[in-house]
Design a protein around this motif. Structure first.
Motif, PDB file in Angstrom:
ATOM      1  N   VAL A   1       4.380  -0.365   0.782  1.00  0.00           N
ATOM      2  CA  VAL A   1       4.882  -1.251   1.840  1.00  0.00           C
ATOM      3  C   VAL A   1       3.787  -2.239   2.227  1.00  0.00           C
ATOM      4  O   VAL A   1       2.604  -2.011   1.965  1.00  0.00           O
ATOM      5  CB  VAL A   1       5.343  -0.455   3.077  1.00  0.00           C
ATOM      6  N   PRO A   2       4.155  -3.366   2.880  1.00  0.00           N
ATOM      7  CA  PRO A   2       3.153  -4.352   3.296  1.00  0.00           C
ATOM      8  C   PRO A   2       2.204  -3.792   4.350  1.00  0.00           C
ATOM      9  O   PRO A   2       2.404  -2.684   4.889  1.00  0.00           O
ATOM     10  CB  PRO A   2       4.007  -5.498   3.869  1.00  0.00           C
ATOM     11  N   LEU A   3       1.197  -4.569   4.684  1.00  0.00           N
ATOM     12  CA  LEU A   3       0.146  -4.122   5.597  1.00  0.00           C
ATOM     13  C   LEU A   3       0.704  -3.712   6.957  1.00  0.00           C
ATOM     14  O   LEU A   3       0.313  -2.664   7.489  1.00  0.00           O
ATOM     15  CB  LEU A   3      -0.902  -5.220   5.760  1.00  0.00           C
TER      16      LEU A   3
ATOM     17  N   LEU B   1       0.832  -1.197   0.000  1.00  0.00           N
ATOM     18  CA  LEU B   1       0.000   0.000   0.000  1.00  0.00           C
ATOM     19  C   LEU B   1       0.869   1.249   0.000  1.00  0.00           C
ATOM     20  O   LEU B   1       1.842   1.341   0.758  1.00  0.00           O
ATOM     21  CB  LEU B   1      -0.932  -0.006   1.218  1.00  0.00           C
ATOM     22  N   GLN B   2       0.515   2.205  -0.886  1.00  0.00           N
ATOM     23  CA  GLN B   2       1.255   3.459  -0.981  1.00  0.00           C
ATOM     24  C   GLN B   2       0.338   4.608  -0.578  1.00  0.00           C
ATOM     25  O   GLN B   2      -0.792   4.712  -1.060  1.00  0.00           O
ATOM     26  CB  GLN B   2       1.783   3.686  -2.396  1.00  0.00           C
TER      27      GLN B   2
ATOM     28  N   LEU C   1       0.078  -0.059   8.606  1.00  0.00           N
ATOM     29  CA  LEU C   1      -0.616   0.210   9.867  1.00  0.00           C
ATOM     30  C   LEU C   1       0.244   1.071  10.787  1.00  0.00           C
ATOM     31  O   LEU C   1      -0.244   2.021  11.422  1.00  0.00           O
ATOM     32  CB  LEU C   1      -0.986  -1.106  10.549  1.00  0.00           C
ATOM     33  N   ALA C   2       1.549   0.750  10.855  1.00  0.00           N
ATOM     34  CA  ALA C   2       2.459   1.551  11.678  1.00  0.00           C
ATOM     35  C   ALA C   2       2.563   2.982  11.143  1.00  0.00           C
ATOM     36  O   ALA C   2       2.580   3.949  11.916  1.00  0.00           O
ATOM     37  CB  ALA C   2       3.834   0.887  11.720  1.00  0.00           C
ATOM     38  N   LEU C   3       2.616   3.117   9.835  1.00  0.00           N
ATOM     39  CA  LEU C   3       2.689   4.429   9.199  1.00  0.00           C
ATOM     40  C   LEU C   3       1.453   5.256   9.519  1.00  0.00           C
ATOM     41  O   LEU C   3       1.537   6.454   9.842  1.00  0.00           O
ATOM     42  CB  LEU C   3       2.830   4.245   7.686  1.00  0.00           C
TER      43      LEU C   3
ATOM     44  N   ILE D   1      -0.395  -4.901  -6.122  1.00  0.00           N
ATOM     45  CA  ILE D   1      -0.130  -6.315  -5.913  1.00  0.00           C
ATOM     46  C   ILE D   1       1.342  -6.643  -6.113  1.00  0.00           C
ATOM     47  O   ILE D   1       2.021  -6.066  -6.967  1.00  0.00           O
ATOM     48  CB  ILE D   1      -1.012  -7.180  -6.854  1.00  0.00           C
ATOM     49  N   ARG D   2       1.833  -7.546  -5.296  1.00  0.00           N
ATOM     50  CA  ARG D   2       3.182  -8.083  -5.410  1.00  0.00           C
ATOM     51  C   ARG D   2       3.097  -9.602  -5.317  1.00  0.00           C
ATOM     52  O   ARG D   2       2.208 -10.154  -4.670  1.00  0.00           O
ATOM     53  CB  ARG D   2       4.098  -7.544  -4.301  1.00  0.00           C
TER      54      ARG D   2
END
Length: 425
Positions: free
Chosen positions: A400-402, A172-173, A406-408, A190-191
């Motif tokens: 970045v991954p989920l 997610l960006q 979430l941290a971001l 998607i990756r």
């Protein structure tokens, strides 16, 4: 006869082309009949006849070899010429597996009318028995298509396994409000986490997925995964309400194959209903090229999605067909300016003017714009001054991954800030 004019009129008995000549044109027969023949030891050997609605001279045009036979008009003929340029780019853009099949068929056709070798014979029906060695027509271009076909088929097989083994991930960006740099939403990208190759970029597998229509199953997986992760992102945003100025949205990319399926709007709608996600928080991103391949079908599918409350964004606006007609027909809620314009806007006046024109157009029809590919603060500031509503790019964070998303979200703070420090936090 290599006539560059579109229409060619020939009298009965006139030559169309001769065996061995280079073939710059093929000919569609609009009216009349033509004969294909070989000359062997002073004798004409009939190969075939072509009538109205059929084509002659296609073999040399398609495989860039010499004419394999001669042709003449049996009756008065009207022909339409087809040039090499009209064919070449269509073949180049075709799927490599299709090109390979096509190349093999062409080689077999040439063998069917091959020049007789010392042991060659003319069959009783007048055709020449093939005497070429196996692989004689395995040209460099055909070899390249063969290798590309192998790669495509292996990738397709691996993609099927990846779906079964759940090897895909959503990165997610961030997308932000320019000016305040409040968090507005994310684009889901998607990756593929290949067990041997590691993380595979979409450009390495999406074209194969679209050619094989596996993209439909992949999009179904994306929609299902969005239903799983979107509530988590919303909960993270609630823990940092000062970082946003409204509900976050999530954008997903949609292909023409998805829109061509009548079940697509219902499939997405069912996910929203079952998860309780507000339709307005989901945006469907499509490219101009996707729209123009089937404007009627795309309009119908997207209109259903829009009626259900979802947003519709045109991605890479300005780089495709740029047909303004669809802006009045499609239920568009957002335009996305391509990163190539953004990257050069500070140094290339024409790019800046293009962005300004797009912003004025969007303002006239009452929809916001997202500028992609923002990397420098100066780019973000200039776009905000021009009235661009949203920004996306490395300036605000990489995909970045989920867990990192979430941290971001929980640590997000308004401008000025350093995205790298936020991720680290």
């Amino acid at each position: 006869m290599n006539d560059p004019n579109a229409y060619v009129t020939l009298s009965a008995g006139a030559a169309i082309f001769e065996e061995g000549e280079p073939g710059a044109f093929a000919y569609l027969i609009v009216a009349g009949r033509a004969a294909l023949f070989l000359r062997r030891d002073g004798v004409e050997v009939s190969v075939a006849e072509r009538a109205a609605g059929e084509i002659v001279g296609e073999m040399a045009l398609l495989d860039a070899g010499p004419r394999s036979a001669s042709a003449r008009a049996i009756e008065d003929c009207i022909l339409v010429s087809v040039s090499e340029e009209q064919i070449r780019h269509r073949l180049h853009n075709a799927d490599p597996i299709l090109r390979l099949c096509f190349g093999v068929i062409m080689a077999c056709c040439r063998d069917a009318v091959a020049l007789p070798r010392p042991n060659g014979t003319v069959a009783p029906n007048g055709t020449v028995a093939p005497t070429r060695a196996a692989g004689a027509h395995f040209t460099p271009s055909l070899k390249a298509d063969f290798e590309a076909s192998i790669d495509a088929m292996m990738t397709e097989r691996a993609l099927r396994l990846a779906l079964n083994r759940n090897e895909f991930e959503l990165y997610l960006q961030p997308i932000v409000h320019l000016g305040t740099e409040a968090l507005a939403g994310f684009e889901a990208l998607i990756r593929w986490r290949h067990p041997e190759k590691g993380l595979v970029h979409p450009m390495a597998f999406i074209p194969v997925a679209e050619a094989s229509e596996l993209i439909v199953e992949i999009t179904q997986w994306v929609v299902s995964e969005v239903g799983r992760i979107m509530p988590e992102i919303m909960r993270a945003a609630l823990q940092n309400p000062a970082a946003t100025d409204g509900p976050l949205f999530l954008s997903i990319n949609v292909s023409g194959h998805d829109l061509a399926r009548a079940s697509f709007p219902e499939m997405v709608g069912e996910m929203l209903r079952s998860t309780g996600i507000a339709p307005s928080t989901l945006k469907l991103e499509i490219t101009e090229t996707t729209v123009m391949r089937d404007p009627v079908g795309a309009t119908e599918a997207l209109s259903q999605c829009r009626e259900a409350g979802m947003g519709v964004a045109i991605d890479d606006f300005g780089t495709g067909y740029s047909s303004l007609s669809y802006l009045s027909k499609l239920p568009i809620t957002t335009l996305k300016v391509d990163r190539e314009f953004v990257r050069a806007m500070l140094t290339t006046p024409s790019n800046r003017k293009i962005i300004q024109t797009i912003l004025r157009l969007a303002d006239e029809i009452g929809i916001p714009v997202v500028a992609e590919g923002i990397e420098e603060p100066a780019e973000a500031d200039a776009l905000a001054e021009m009235g661009c509503a949203y920004g996306q790019g490395y300036r605000f964070g990489r995909p970045v991954p989920l867990a990192e998303t979430l941290a971001l979200t929980k640590a997000w703070r308004l401008a000025p800030y350093d995205a790298a420090l936020i991720v680290a936090a």
